[in-house]
Design a protein around this motif. Structure first.
Motif, PDB file in Angstrom:
ATOM      1  N   PHE A  26       0.810  -1.213   0.000  1.00  5.29           N
ATOM      2  CA  PHE A  26       0.000   0.000   0.000  1.00  5.29           C
ATOM      3  C   PHE A  26       0.844   1.264   0.000  1.00  5.29           C
ATOM      4  CE2 PHE A  26      -3.473  -2.456   2.482  1.00  5.29           C
ATOM      5  CZ  PHE A  26      -3.848  -3.095   1.310  1.00  5.29           C
ATOM      6  N   VAL A  68      -3.328   3.769  -1.793  1.00  5.01           N
ATOM      7  CA  VAL A  68      -4.422   2.852  -1.518  1.00  5.01           C
ATOM      8  C   VAL A  68      -5.710   3.667  -1.434  1.00  5.01           C
ATOM      9  CG1 VAL A  68      -4.143   2.991   0.984  1.00  5.01           C
ATOM     10  CG2 VAL A  68      -5.205   0.967  -0.008  1.00  5.01           C
ATOM     11  N   PHE A  71      -3.346   8.066   0.272  1.00  2.00           N
ATOM     12  CA  PHE A  71      -4.593   7.319   0.131  1.00  2.00           C
ATOM     13  C   PHE A  71      -5.735   8.272  -0.191  1.00  2.00           C
ATOM     14  CE2 PHE A  71      -4.666   8.655   4.539  1.00  2.00           C
ATOM     15  CZ  PHE A  71      -6.005   8.952   4.775  1.00  2.00           C
ATOM     16  N   PRO A  99      -5.039  -1.241  -5.254  1.00  7.97           N
ATOM     17  CA  PRO A  99      -5.108  -1.688  -3.852  1.00  7.97           C
ATOM     18  C   PRO A  99      -6.166  -0.920  -3.071  1.00  7.97           C
ATOM     19  CG  PRO A  99      -2.828  -1.492  -4.542  1.00  7.97           C
ATOM     20  CD  PRO A  99      -3.649  -0.926  -5.664  1.00  7.97           C
ATOM     21  N   GLY A 125      -6.204  -6.415  -1.443  1.00  9.58           N
ATOM     22  CA  GLY A 125      -6.925  -5.495  -0.586  1.00  9.58           C
ATOM     23  C   GLY A 125      -7.036  -6.031   0.828  1.00  9.58           C
TER      24      GLY A 125
END
Length: 683
Positions: free
Chosen positions: A484, A488, A519, A533, A588
């Motif tokens: 990640f 992500v 993220f 991901p 994931g």
């Protein structure tokens, strides 16, 4: 992780800078006698007092303002310190803002004993000056040392305290000093108490430097926007990185009173989602705001703006040094890609210290798997040391250990830098890794009357850890965290926006990524075919995504390799379940909250959960309950008692099936014989 370039746009509304540093000059008197400042040193054996048992004459107690007690636990020594073998030294660095420090008191709770008669002593140094020295008896004794520390002792944002322990059991140097059976313990309630000027805690960097490890994140009484939930995760990740203990609450205003008039600053506050103060200055369009929050006796921080995540990123970045004002407007503070295949010890934060090698020197260091480049694993250790030659030209033996496993060793006469290279087997490194370098040499002693001579040895900055691509889908939690690292997407249900337990789920997400991981956060489902991901917080898993443990098959039972039940968790409703899942080639994480999460309305302390090995983890209110792998040699089997396939039915009812088949076969045989008999008679 190698520090990469960051871009940051910062608008500073209020800025105040000052600098003050120096070295404390202090004279001490024998135990129990007042020193030149009139302060007593308590040396009589007694039960170690609590951290609040300060004398009314203490400067930190007399001074008006905010009191901050920095214990050993905040420095990483939750169980205190211990010396033995008549020798030892430890340096402690207490974070203190020089501009705000009014008075300081160092309080050490100590316990000492020696099994045999010996002459022992201890010293306490502040900076490079000895401020206390005391002889130690042989009997079990507990005592407290209290010393006033000059605020001028703060250098570069820290007060350096050195503890030295030494002794001798005999003048015969051929006797091993370890036979003394001695110890000196520094108990966990030892601390540095600082009296702070509240008016000087007016900038973001100073509040961050002095904020306690117990932190409450305060949110408004409304649903959080996606950007605010993303900021909540980022704040949690920054607090997890500093081992803080986090709680949540909701309030109508950010500066909600706690009902306490105590000036002790024991809990830090970070407010999120409230309107910035009127004097915060103009905010940049599309930026996040970060400002100092007045809470009465102690300050806090407020994260606000259109993009509060950008402001939250500043809390865990090296750009904190730019937070010199009471209000900032942050447009971006993001790490860039780092494609280097080798990470130096300096980049990992491993101290490149030197030591005197007499017979043995140990260098201990630690690093996280998330500090390495994303999607890689450590594959090689290149260790460089400088070792001085002793007077006899004796060889020095150097050994390297990773997570208590010996990687390699070599010998060298010294004089030139020594290189020790070793391959790191796949699977040896994990989320948290302990590196130990051991250097040994026969002491250079002329006879038993002369002390052994030490020679310097030092780790060199060219030491590094080489990495290689993982080359397969992540099968362990720490591998998923590394994967990640390049980015992500986090999917959360919309119901989490207005729930304290939704904030708890955000805290769990923060523990699964590093503080620097980029993220995006979205409310809603992940979809059937994610292309990147992801981390999904949901009760059910969409079709097309495979998980090691399913919840649509009834009860789930964990058994050992022999079939004996380990845990029958009846659908796992009482646990939050974290699993590594896959949608094709995409990796994931699925977080399935426990059944009570949606109905709970009381905030509780969040226990940080560090997931390392395994691909399935069970988490409860106390933290990690159990984790196991379904891909490695299976010591744990996952079965579904409520799911009965044809094979399961055959195994369960095989005696009845065999009996029924025997009866049916017999009837068929008798029927055939009867027909044959009737045909013969008719013919």
């Amino acid at each position: 992780m190698m520090l990469a370039r960051k871009t940051v746009a910062v608008a500073i509304s209020v800025m105040a800078c000052a600098a003050a540093s120096g070295t404390a000059l202090a004279q001490t008197a024998p135990a129990g006698q007042p020193d030149q400042n009139g302060q007593a040193v308590q040396g009589a054996p007694a039960t170690p007092p609590t951290g609040t048992a300060a004398s009314t004459n203490d400067p930190a107690t007399r001074a008006a303002g905010v009191r901050r007690v920095i214990g050993l636990g905040e420095l990483g020594f939750d169980e205190g310190l211990q010396f033995s073998g008549l020798n030892g030294e430890r340096e402690l660095f207490f974070p203190v803002v020089a501009e705000a420090a009014q008075d300081m008191v160092l309080r050490l709770s100590l316990r000492s004993q020696s099994a045999f008669a010996s002459r022992r002593s201890m010293q306490v140094l502040v900076g490079d000056r000895i401020v206390f020295a005391r002889g130690l008896g042989n009997e079990d004794e507990s005592f407290t040392v209290e010393k006033a520390i000059d605020p001028a002792s703060v250098e570069n944002g820290f007060v350096k305290v050195t503890l030295r322990y030494s002794g001798a059991i005999t003048e015969d140097r051929c006797v091993d000093q370890r036979v003394a059976g001695d110890f000196l313990s520094v108990l966990p309630d030892s601390a540095l108490e600082v009296a702070l000027d509240p008016a000087a805690l007016d900038t973001i960097d100073r509040v961050l430097a002095m904020m306690p490890d117990d932190v409450v994140i305060r949110m408004p009484e409304r649903d959080l926007r996606e950007a605010e939930m993303a900021a909540l995760i980022r704040i949690n990740a920054a607090l997890v990185a500093r081992n803080a203990r986090v709680t949540f609450d909701r309030a109508a205003v950010p500066a909600a009173a706690d009902g306490s008039d105590d000036a002790l600053w024991s809990t830090g506050t970070i407010a999120l989602g409230f309107e910035p103060p009127a004097d915060a200055g103009p905010a940049l369009a599309g930026a996040g705001g970060l400002s100092v929050l007045s809470l009465g006796s102690a300050p806090g921080l407020l994260v606000s703006g259109d993009r509060p995540q950008a402001a939250a990123e500043l809390l865990s970045s090296r750009w904190q040094a730019l937070a010199l004002g009471s209000s900032l407007s942050v447009a971006a503070a993001n790490d860039g890609e780092d494609a280097a295949s080798a990470t130096s010890f300096a980049d990992l934060g491993i101290p490149l210290t030197s030591a005197s090698l007499v017979d043995q020197v140990v260098f201990d260091a630690a690093f996280l798997g998330s500090q390495l480049p994303a999607g890689t694993r450590p594959s090689r250790l290149d260790l460089d040391l400088a070792v001085a030659t002793d007077t006899r030209g004796s060889n020095v033996t150097i050994a390297a250990f990773l997570n208590n496993y010996l990687l390699a060793s070599t010998t060298s006469p010294g004089g030139n830098p020594v290189t020790l290279s070793a391959s790191i087997p796949a699977g040896l490194a994990g989320r948290e890794n302990a590196l130990r370098v051991l250097a040994q040499r026969q002491p250079d002693t002329g006879d038993c009357a002369n002390p052994p001579q030490g020679f310097p040895v030092q780790l060199l900055p060219t030491s590094s850890i080489e990495t290689t691509a993982l080359g397969r889908p992540a099968a362990e939690f720490f591998e998923a965290t590394s994967a990640f690292g390049s980015g992500v997407t986090v999917f959360m249900p919309e119901a989490a926006a207005g729930s304290l337990k939704g904030a708890a789920a955000a805290s769990l997400v923060a523990g699964l990524i590093s503080a620097e991981t980029p993220f995006d956060l979205r409310y809603g489902p992940v979809g059937d075919a994610p292309q990147a991901p992801f981390i999904l917080v949901a009760d059910t898993l969409p079709e097309g995504i495979d998980s090691p443990v399913r919840f649509d098959e009834g009860r789930v039972r964990l058994t050992d390799a022999g079939g004996d039940p380990l845990l029958d968790i009846g659908g796992l409703d009482d646990y939050t379940i974290v699993q590594i899942v896959r949608a094709g080639d995409v990796t994931g994480l699925w977080i399935r909250p426990d059944a009570d999460a949606a109905s709970a309305d009381a905030a509780a302390p969040i226990v940080p959960v560090a997931l390392d090995r395994g691909d399935v983890a069970l988490v409860d209110e106390a933290g990690l309950a159990f984790a196991f792998s379904t891909t490695r040699d299976q010591l744990v089997q996952v079965t579904y008692p409520d799911r009965l396939s044809l094979t399961d039915l055959a195994r369960q009812y095989w005696p009845w099936i065999i009996g029924a088949l025997w009866i049916v076969g017999t009837l068929i045989f008798v029927t055939l014989l009867s027909r044959i008999y009737r045909r013969r008679r008719a013919g």
